[in-house]
Design an enzyme around this catalytic site. Structure first.
Site, PDB file in Angstrom:
ATOM      1  N   MET A   1       8.520  -2.618  11.791  1.00  0.00           N
ATOM      2  CA  MET A   1       8.277  -1.438  11.066  1.00  0.00           C
ATOM      3  C   MET A   1       6.936  -1.390  10.458  1.00  0.00           C
ATOM      4  O   MET A   1       6.426  -2.772  10.024  1.00  0.00           O
ATOM      5  CB  MET A   1       9.394  -1.505   9.775  1.00  0.00           C
ATOM      6  CG  MET A   1      10.806  -1.194  10.232  1.00  0.00           C
ATOM      7  SD  MET A   1      11.729  -1.074   8.938  1.00  0.00           S
ATOM      8  CE  MET A   1      13.348  -0.819   9.820  1.00  0.00           C
TER       9      MET A   1
ATOM     10  N   GLU B   1      11.656  -0.351   5.018  1.00  0.00           N
ATOM     11  CA  GLU B   1      12.812  -1.481   4.938  1.00  0.00           C
ATOM     12  C   GLU B   1      11.912  -2.805   5.204  1.00  0.00           C
ATOM     13  O   GLU B   1      12.525  -3.651   4.284  1.00  0.00           O
ATOM     14  CB  GLU B   1      13.699  -1.314   6.141  1.00  0.00           C
ATOM     15  CG  GLU B   1      14.842  -2.338   6.379  1.00  0.00           C
ATOM     16  CD  GLU B   1      15.639  -2.378   4.846  1.00  0.00           C
ATOM     17  OE1 GLU B   1      15.803  -1.393   4.229  1.00  0.00           O
ATOM     18  OE2 GLU B   1      15.831  -3.730   4.728  1.00  0.00           O
TER      19      GLU B   1
ATOM     20  N   HIS C   1       9.192  -3.654   3.578  1.00  0.00           N
ATOM     21  CA  HIS C   1       8.898  -3.595   2.178  1.00  0.00           C
ATOM     22  C   HIS C   1      10.077  -3.865   1.334  1.00  0.00           C
ATOM     23  O   HIS C   1      10.186  -5.003   0.324  1.00  0.00           O
ATOM     24  CB  HIS C   1       8.142  -2.397   1.456  1.00  0.00           C
ATOM     25  CG  HIS C   1       7.074  -2.120   2.175  1.00  0.00           C
ATOM     26  ND1 HIS C   1       6.843  -1.014   2.864  1.00  0.00           N
ATOM     27  CD2 HIS C   1       5.580  -2.452   1.919  1.00  0.00           C
ATOM     28  CE1 HIS C   1       5.574  -0.652   3.299  1.00  0.00           C
ATOM     29  NE2 HIS C   1       4.701  -1.777   2.959  1.00  0.00           N
TER      30      HIS C   1
ATOM     31  N   MET D   1       0.756  -1.191  -0.046  1.00  0.00           N
ATOM     32  CA  MET D   1       0.077   0.100   0.106  1.00  0.00           C
ATOM     33  C   MET D   1       0.879   1.130  -0.041  1.00  0.00           C
ATOM     34  O   MET D   1       0.377   2.399   0.233  1.00  0.00           O
ATOM     35  CB  MET D   1      -1.054  -0.004   1.161  1.00  0.00           C
ATOM     36  CG  MET D   1      -1.796  -1.217   1.125  1.00  0.00           C
ATOM     37  SD  MET D   1      -3.479  -1.003   2.158  1.00  0.00           S
ATOM     38  CE  MET D   1      -2.730  -0.736   3.794  1.00  0.00           C
TER      39      MET D   1
ATOM     40  N   SER E   1       4.012   1.243   7.945  1.00  0.00           N
ATOM     41  CA  SER E   1       3.765   2.507   7.461  1.00  0.00           C
ATOM     42  C   SER E   1       3.103   3.398   8.616  1.00  0.00           C
ATOM     43  O   SER E   1       2.734   4.666   8.633  1.00  0.00           O
ATOM     44  CB  SER E   1       2.859   2.652   6.216  1.00  0.00           C
ATOM     45  OG  SER E   1       3.592   1.489   5.260  1.00  0.00           O
TER      46      SER E   1
ATOM     47  N   GLN F   1     -10.507  -2.665   1.923  1.00  0.00           N
ATOM     48  CA  GLN F   1      -9.963  -3.388   3.063  1.00  0.00           C
ATOM     49  C   GLN F   1      -9.848  -2.523   4.360  1.00  0.00           C
ATOM     50  O   GLN F   1      -9.474  -2.804   5.557  1.00  0.00           O
ATOM     51  CB  GLN F   1      -8.719  -4.073   2.853  1.00  0.00           C
ATOM     52  CG  GLN F   1      -7.324  -3.157   2.638  1.00  0.00           C
ATOM     53  CD  GLN F   1      -6.270  -3.924   2.323  1.00  0.00           C
ATOM     54  OE1 GLN F   1      -6.049  -4.300   1.316  1.00  0.00           O
ATOM     55  NE2 GLN F   1      -5.086  -3.891   3.494  1.00  0.00           N
TER      56      GLN F   1
HETATM   57  P1  AMP Z   1       1.374  -2.964   3.386  1.00  0.00           P
HETATM   58  O1  AMP Z   1       2.020  -1.828   2.602  1.00  0.00           O
HETATM   59  O2  AMP Z   1       1.387  -2.643   5.110  1.00  0.00           O
HETATM   60  O3  AMP Z   1       0.126  -3.387   2.858  1.00  0.00           O
HETATM   61  O4  AMP Z   1       2.493  -4.252   3.243  1.00  0.00           O
HETATM   62  C1  AMP Z   1       2.878  -4.730   2.163  1.00  0.00           C
HETATM   63  C2  AMP Z   1       3.703  -5.927   2.557  1.00  0.00           C
HETATM   64  O5  AMP Z   1       4.737  -5.676   3.391  1.00  0.00           O
HETATM   65  C3  AMP Z   1       2.753  -6.984   3.388  1.00  0.00           C
HETATM   66  O6  AMP Z   1       2.896  -8.528   2.701  1.00  0.00           O
HETATM   67  C4  AMP Z   1       3.255  -6.947   4.800  1.00  0.00           C
HETATM   68  O7  AMP Z   1       3.180  -8.032   5.648  1.00  0.00           O
HETATM   69  C5  AMP Z   1       4.878  -6.396   4.615  1.00  0.00           C
HETATM   70  N1  AMP Z   1       5.256  -5.871   5.603  1.00  0.00           N
HETATM   71  C6  AMP Z   1       4.640  -4.824   6.114  1.00  0.00           C
HETATM   72  N2  AMP Z   1       5.693  -4.472   7.252  1.00  0.00           N
HETATM   73  C7  AMP Z   1       6.545  -5.367   7.335  1.00  0.00           C
HETATM   74  C8  AMP Z   1       7.823  -5.659   8.098  1.00  0.00           C
HETATM   75  N3  AMP Z   1       7.912  -4.624   9.294  1.00  0.00           N
HETATM   76  N4  AMP Z   1       8.461  -6.491   7.894  1.00  0.00           N
HETATM   77  C9  AMP Z   1       8.273  -7.568   7.065  1.00  0.00           C
HETATM   78  N5  AMP Z   1       7.311  -7.388   6.001  1.00  0.00           N
HETATM   79  C10 AMP Z   1       6.340  -6.236   6.203  1.00  0.00           C
END
Ligand code: AMP
Length: 290
Positions: A184, A35, A37, A30, A186, A61
């Site tokens: 970590m 780090e 990502h 998103m 967002s 969502q």
């Molecule tokens: P998001 O942008 O929050 O929807 O996350 C996109 C992808 O990054 C998802 O598969 C999350 O599980 C993964 N992600 C988010 N934060 C972390 C993190 N701290 N460590 C590893 N993967 C992450």
């Protein structure tokens, strides 16, 4: 890096990559990249070429009253980060491309979607499963990379991929953390003043459980009480849930056995954060991953 805005063009690129026998690796996000990502992109880079990253803040969502509007959006910074990671394609569709007028279909992964996050955020995983299936159809990845940070999400996506015979293999990557242990996210950008330090309580609660398991504790009620005690000690924290569950069924366990997850959702002020600990039985001992 080529930035793609339309479904049609993304499908065309994906079809060509497949026809040429390339292994496409896909990292759905998103945006507001960090780090965590980047670690997924690097994992994709190691196994795949081309690598496709999507940035789509998926309205389906987010529940009413959640943070869809204020979710951080920083496309310029994200582009620079993805260029530096040598990503070939960035897919950034507008919502009208993904959900055109008249859109009606949704995907529900029964049972697993109603517990934990699903209980606090009704409809959340329907939105996630639906968009992920659509993105898989558009990008046609051989491998897709998800973070264990969202452990319930990875369990649900895996179930969907198996149930629907998808050609995409799901790869789950470790949790990237700040030096003080905070996972970590967002959403960490929402934390203000004292909240940033208070947010480390999620890590501290899981770390306390980790230490007790390594010292031989196996009773899930005892371990849950430990998490609660640490969480209750933080003045700005309000616990949504703190549970120890079987990693497959996501049902609570009485004693550690096989593969389990300690899962937390905690409000720090008005910011809702999640984190988890993976516990895997190995012979007479347990491997514990934060
Ligand atoms: P998001 O942008 O929050 O929807 O996350 C996109 C992808 O990054 C998802 O598969 C999350 O599980 C993964 N992600 C988010 N934060 C972390 C993190 N701290 N460590 C590893 N993967 C992450």
């Amino acid at each position: 890096m080529e930035t793609i805005h339309t479904v049609e063009w993304m499908k065309q690129v994906a079809r060509e990559a497949r026809a040429q026998g390339h292994l496409t690796g896909f990292v759905p996000t998103m945006g507001a990249l960090h780090e965590g990502h980047a670690s997924l992109v690097r994992a994709a880079r190691q196994q795949c070429s081309p690598v496709v990253v999507s940035i789509f803040v998926n309205p389906k969502q987010f529940g009413p009253g959640e943070d869809f509007e204020k979710y951080p959006r920083q496309m310029d910074r994200d582009c620079v980060a993805l260029e530096q990671l040598s990503v070939e394609y960035l897919f950034v569709p507008p919502a009208s491309e993904i959900y055109p007028n008249g859109f009606r279909t949704s995907v529900t992964v029964g049972g697993l979607s109603e517990r934990l996050e699903g209980r606090s955020r009704p409809g959340h995983f329907r939105g996630v499963s639906t968009v992920v299936l659509k993105l898989f159809e558009i990008v046609q990845p051989r491998f897709a990379y998800f973070g264990r940070k969202d452990a319930q999400q990875t369990r649900i996506i895996r179930q969907m991929a198996a149930d629907l015979n998808l050609d995409t293999e799901i790869v789950v990557c470790p949790i990237a953390r700040e030096p003080d242990g905070l996972a970590m996210s967002s959403r960490n950008a929402y934390l203000q003043g004292d909240e940033r330090h208070a947010a480390t309580v999620l890590y501290r609660a899981l770390d306390a459980v980790r230490r007790e398991i390594l010292a031989g504790e196996r009773d899930a009620l005892h371990l849950t009480a430990t998490m609660r005690r640490v969480l209750d000690s933080a003045p700005l924290a309000t616990v949504d849930y703190a549970e120890i569950v079987d990693a497959d069924s996501l049902e609570p366990v009485v004693r550690l056995r096989g593969k389990c997850l300690a899962l937390l959702a905690v409000f720090i002020g008005r910011t809702r954060l999640i984190d988890n600990l993976l516990v895997e039985e190995e012979g007479d001992s347990f491997r514990v991953s934060l």
